[in-house]
Motif scaffolding. Structure first.
Motif, short mmCIF file in Angstrom:
data_model
loop_
_atom_site.label_atom_id
_atom_site.label_comp_id
_atom_site.label_asym_id
_atom_site.label_seq_id
_atom_site.Cartn_x
_atom_site.Cartn_y
_atom_site.Cartn_z
N ALA A 120 0.86 -1.28 -0.11
CA ALA A 120 -0.03 -0.05 -0.05
C ALA A 120 0.89 1.30 0.12
N ASN A 121 1.86 1.28 0.85
CA ASN A 121 2.91 2.43 0.74
C ASN A 121 3.43 2.69 -0.50
N ALA A 122 4.03 1.39 -1.17
CA ALA A 122 4.62 1.46 -2.51
C ALA A 122 3.69 2.14 -3.55
N GLU A 123 2.36 1.80 -3.48
CA GLU A 123 1.33 2.28 -4.36
C GLU A 123 1.09 3.68 -4.33
N LEU A 124 1.50 4.01 -2.63
CA LEU A 124 0.80 5.47 -2.64
C LEU A 124 2.15 6.28 -3.26
N GLN A 125 3.43 5.88 -2.92
CA GLN A 125 4.48 6.64 -3.33
C GLN A 125 4.61 6.53 -4.93
N MET A 126 3.97 5.54 -5.68
CA MET A 126 4.09 5.44 -7.09
C MET A 126 3.09 6.50 -7.46
N LEU A 127 1.91 6.53 -6.68
CA LEU A 127 1.03 7.69 -7.25
C LEU A 127 1.47 9.07 -7.09
N LYS A 128 2.21 9.25 -6.03
CA LYS A 128 2.89 10.60 -5.74
C LYS A 128 3.76 10.81 -6.91
N ALA A 129 4.64 9.84 -7.27
CA ALA A 129 5.78 9.88 -8.43
C ALA A 129 5.10 10.10 -9.69
N GLN A 130 3.87 9.87 -9.77
CA GLN A 130 3.55 10.09 -11.17
C GLN A 130 3.24 11.37 -11.74
N LEU A 131 3.35 12.31 -10.35
CA LEU A 131 3.13 14.04 -11.11
C LEU A 131 4.52 14.51 -11.52
N HIS A 132 5.62 13.69 -11.00
CA HIS A 132 6.82 14.29 -11.30
C HIS A 132 7.14 14.13 -12.91
N PRO A 133 6.87 12.76 -13.45
CA PRO A 133 7.43 12.47 -14.93
C PRO A 133 6.40 13.37 -15.72
N HIS A 134 5.21 13.66 -15.38
CA HIS A 134 4.41 14.45 -16.27
C HIS A 134 5.06 15.82 -16.41
N PHE A 135 5.39 16.34 -15.09
CA PHE A 135 5.94 17.65 -15.21
C PHE A 135 7.13 17.76 -15.87
N LEU A 136 8.07 16.83 -15.76
CA LEU A 136 9.33 16.63 -16.35
C LEU A 136 9.05 16.56 -17.97
N PHE A 137 8.08 15.83 -18.26
CA PHE A 137 8.06 15.57 -19.82
C PHE A 137 7.36 17.09 -20.27
N ASN A 138 6.55 17.64 -19.70
CA ASN A 138 6.08 18.67 -20.05
C ASN A 138 7.01 19.85 -20.32
N THR A 139 7.87 19.98 -19.25
CA THR A 139 9.17 20.72 -19.36
C THR A 139 9.88 20.58 -20.39
N LEU A 140 10.39 19.50 -20.62
CA LEU A 140 11.21 19.10 -21.90
C LEU A 140 10.56 19.58 -23.34
N ASN A 141 9.01 19.07 -23.39
CA ASN A 141 8.68 19.70 -24.43
C ASN A 141 8.67 21.14 -24.78
N ASN A 142 8.44 21.96 -23.57
CA ASN A 142 8.64 23.57 -23.69
C ASN A 142 10.04 23.84 -24.07
N ILE A 143 10.85 23.23 -23.62
CA ILE A 143 12.50 23.54 -23.85
C ILE A 143 12.86 23.26 -25.30
N TYR A 144 12.15 22.02 -25.67
CA TYR A 144 12.58 21.57 -27.18
C TYR A 144 11.95 22.40 -28.25
N SER A 145 10.60 23.12 -27.94
CA SER A 145 10.01 24.00 -28.93
C SER A 145 10.88 25.25 -28.94
N PHE A 146 11.26 25.58 -27.83
CA PHE A 146 12.31 27.02 -27.88
C PHE A 146 13.49 26.87 -28.50
#
Length: 323
Positions: A120-146
């Motif tokens: 249960a703790n691992a699933e909770l940490q995974m759910l929390k960590a899912q926010l970071h990859p999306h933020f990272l990919f969005n940031t990379l896409n923005n940098i790529y466009s520039f």
């Protein structure tokens, strides 16, 4: 007491942990029957030897009627002695076995609760960590466009990095991944690394074509990272790397050689190599051979690994690739 101890301890430390708990119930029943028979025989043997000897020491004190009483046949004496010995031994052994079973089941239940809590703790940490990859990919896409209109090389590197991160975050959470995907990730990593060397890096790469094998994720990458970090990047002139990976008869062979500054011996392996050694021992304990040679001018890694083939009928040759 001796037969009771024999029965109790053999049930608690042999039959229950080695046969009952693993689910070998037929063997457990047969084993218990054999142990009960041996307990009865032990009890009868003690009764007819030591105890009978002690009883006859006081034979003179018995009445003439008792002393002259005829003895029954040996098999009758032995059978009666076995039944008499079992009467108390089975009770003691049964109580001991019941206590052992209750303890084992209680420990298993506690372990299951701990695993459920950790899951249960691992699933909770995974759910929390899912926010970071999306933020990272969005940031990379923005940098790529520039960077598309500023530097073609920088935008290409960002795209390669995005693909690597996507594979590591979303594909490597499984125990096994297709070897094709792992080799593509290595290919992308090599392309990303060689960009910063322009034409100054002499690199030779041989990778197999499409295969049907599975491999533990990120098992080969630490060696290649090490070749760049402690080899090519440390050489002021003519850095070089040679990588050859072949697959034949469900066996992967990797030979990785990289140049390094003369006399720069690295006796202490980095955390990446230490971790991959541990993973190999756990995942491929008796199915791999790893040798590493740190010599004066080069670093040599030889890895042999037995893979799982999802379609043994298909085999593919190797092909040479150079970025």
């Amino acid at each position: 007491m001796i037969p009771s101890l024999f029965l109790a301890y053999t049930l608690m430390y042999i039959v229950i942990p080695k046969l009952v708990l693993p689910g070998k119930y037929v063997f457990a029943i047969l084993g218990a029957m054999v142990i009960v028979f041996l307990t009865a025989a032990l009890s009868a043997g003690l009764s007819m030897t030591i105890i009978d000897f002690l009883r006859h020491l006081n034979a003179d004190k018995l009445s003439p009627l008792v002393a002259s009483e005829p003895h029954p046949a040996f098999y009758i004496q032995f059978g009666v002695a076995m039944l008499a010995g079992l009467r108390g031994s089975i009770t003691v052994g049964g109580v001991a076995a019941a206590i052992k079973l209750m303890k084992c089941f209680s420990e298993r239940q506690q372990a299951a609760l701990v695993l459920e809590k950790e899951k249960a703790n691992a699933e909770l940490q995974m759910l929390k960590a899912q926010l970071h990859p999306h933020f990272l990919f969005n940031t990379l896409n923005n940098i790529y466009s520039f960077t598309q209109n500023v530097s073609v090389k920088a935008s290409a590197m960002i795209m390669e990095l995005s693909q690597l991160l996507r594979y590591i975050l979303y594909e490597c959470n499984k125990p096994l991944v297709p070897l094709d995907k792992e080799l593509k990730m290595i290919n992308d990593y090599l392309a990303l690394e060689t960009i910063r060397y322009d034409d100054g890096l002499d690199i030779s790469v041989q990778l197999p074509k499409a295969t049907n094998h599975m491999i533990a994720p990120l098992l080969l990458l630490p060696f290649i990272e090490n070749a760049f970090k402690h080899g090519a990047s440390q050489m002021a002139e003519a850095p070089w790397i040679s990588l050859a990976i072949t697959v034949m008869d469900d066996k992967l062979e990797m030979k990785l050689i990289n140049g390094k500054p003369i006399g720069n011996l690295n006796n202490n392996e980095g955390i990446g190599i230490v971790n991959v050694r541990k993973r190999l021992e756990i995942l491929y304990s008796d199915r791999h051979v790893l040798t590493i040679h740190d010599v004066e001018e080069m670093y040599i890694v030889n890895l042999s690994l037995e893979l799982i083939n999802m379609n043994p009928e298909l085999t593919k040759p190797s092909v040479r690739w150079s970025p």
